[in-house]
Design an enzyme around this catalytic site. Structure first.
Site, PDB file in Angstrom:
ATOM      1  N   THR A  46     -11.906 -63.050   1.038  1.00 54.33           N
ATOM      2  CA  THR A  46     -10.472 -63.318   0.962  1.00 54.33           C
ATOM      3  C   THR A  46     -10.230 -64.799   1.309  1.00 54.33           C
ATOM      4  O   THR A  46     -11.061 -65.432   1.946  1.00 54.33           O
ATOM      5  CB  THR A  46      -9.681 -62.383   1.896  1.00 54.33           C
ATOM      6  N   THR A  48      -8.293 -66.972   3.339  1.00 58.26           N
ATOM      7  CA  THR A  48      -8.370 -67.570   4.677  1.00 58.26           C
ATOM      8  C   THR A  48      -9.741 -67.343   5.291  1.00 58.26           C
ATOM      9  O   THR A  48     -10.299 -68.234   5.945  1.00 58.26           O
ATOM     10  CB  THR A  48      -7.260 -67.010   5.594  1.00 58.26           C
ATOM     11  N   CYS A  49     -10.310 -66.185   5.063  1.00 55.31           N
ATOM     12  CA  CYS A  49     -11.616 -65.854   5.629  1.00 55.31           C
ATOM     13  C   CYS A  49     -12.714 -66.742   5.059  1.00 55.31           C
ATOM     14  O   CYS A  49     -13.584 -67.228   5.791  1.00 55.31           O
ATOM     15  CB  CYS A  49     -11.943 -64.383   5.359  1.00 55.31           C
ATOM     16  N   SER A  50     -12.680 -66.950   3.754  1.00 57.73           N
ATOM     17  CA  SER A  50     -13.744 -67.702   3.077  1.00 57.73           C
ATOM     18  C   SER A  50     -13.544 -69.209   3.090  1.00 57.73           C
ATOM     19  O   SER A  50     -14.521 -69.951   3.014  1.00 57.73           O
ATOM     20  CB  SER A  50     -13.860 -67.243   1.620  1.00 57.73           C
TER      21      SER A  50
END
Length: 161
Positions: A46, A48-50
């Site tokens: 996703t 923000t995560c990546s």
């Protein structure tokens, strides 16, 4: 109710992709006798995560280890295939643990789940980071919004160390 600083993590089992295939790793195996940075993301791959959360920990891995951290792990409510693919795609494979909490059992047991069914994602983890020493939470940083990775990011964790 969310776990608090000073509390011991509950027993749980994660799955992790290794060079030899999937393995199960328990909370005792990961945390007993060690200082571990654990951070959680709502979903592998996703935005923000990546683009923010994970890269900060990969870039600051050595600095965290130099400050006495034994292990770094990311956990998500995704299956181990997804977590393994994310580890490989991001260059993090073998550098930090990519833990699959496939059924959200760990996430629910520490009270940090959120229902993202409205976005088509089902039950996921809140975004957080924690420092765990010998299985006990010594720092806990929970984001107000899943789209932010500031107080749970690597830079904030470095400041606490």
């Amino acid at each position: 109710m969310a776990i608090n600083v000073g509390e011991k993590l509950p027993q749980a089992t994660f799955k992790e992709k290794t060079a030899d295939g999937p393995v199960e790793i328990t909370t005792d195996e990961l945390f007993k006798g060690k200082k571990v940075v654990l951070f959680a993301v709502p979903g592998a791959f996703t935005p923000t995560c990546s683009l923010n959360h994970l890269p900060g920990y990969l870039e600051n891995r050595d600095a965290l280890l130099e400050r006495g951290v034994d292990e770094i792990a990311v956990v998500s409510v995704n299956d181990w295939f997804v977590m393994g693919a994310w580890a490989e795609k991001t260059g993090g494979f073998g550098k930090i643990h990519f833990l699959s909490d496939w059924d959200a059992a760990f996430t629910k047991s520490i009270g940090l789940e959120m229902d993202m069914s409205g976005a088509g994602l089902g039950i996921r983890s809140k975004r957080y980071s924690m420092l765990v020493e010998d299985g006990v939470v010594t720092s806990l940083n929970i984001e107000e919004s899943p789209g932010q990775a500031t107080i749970s990011g690597a830079a904030a964790m470095l400041e606490k160390l």
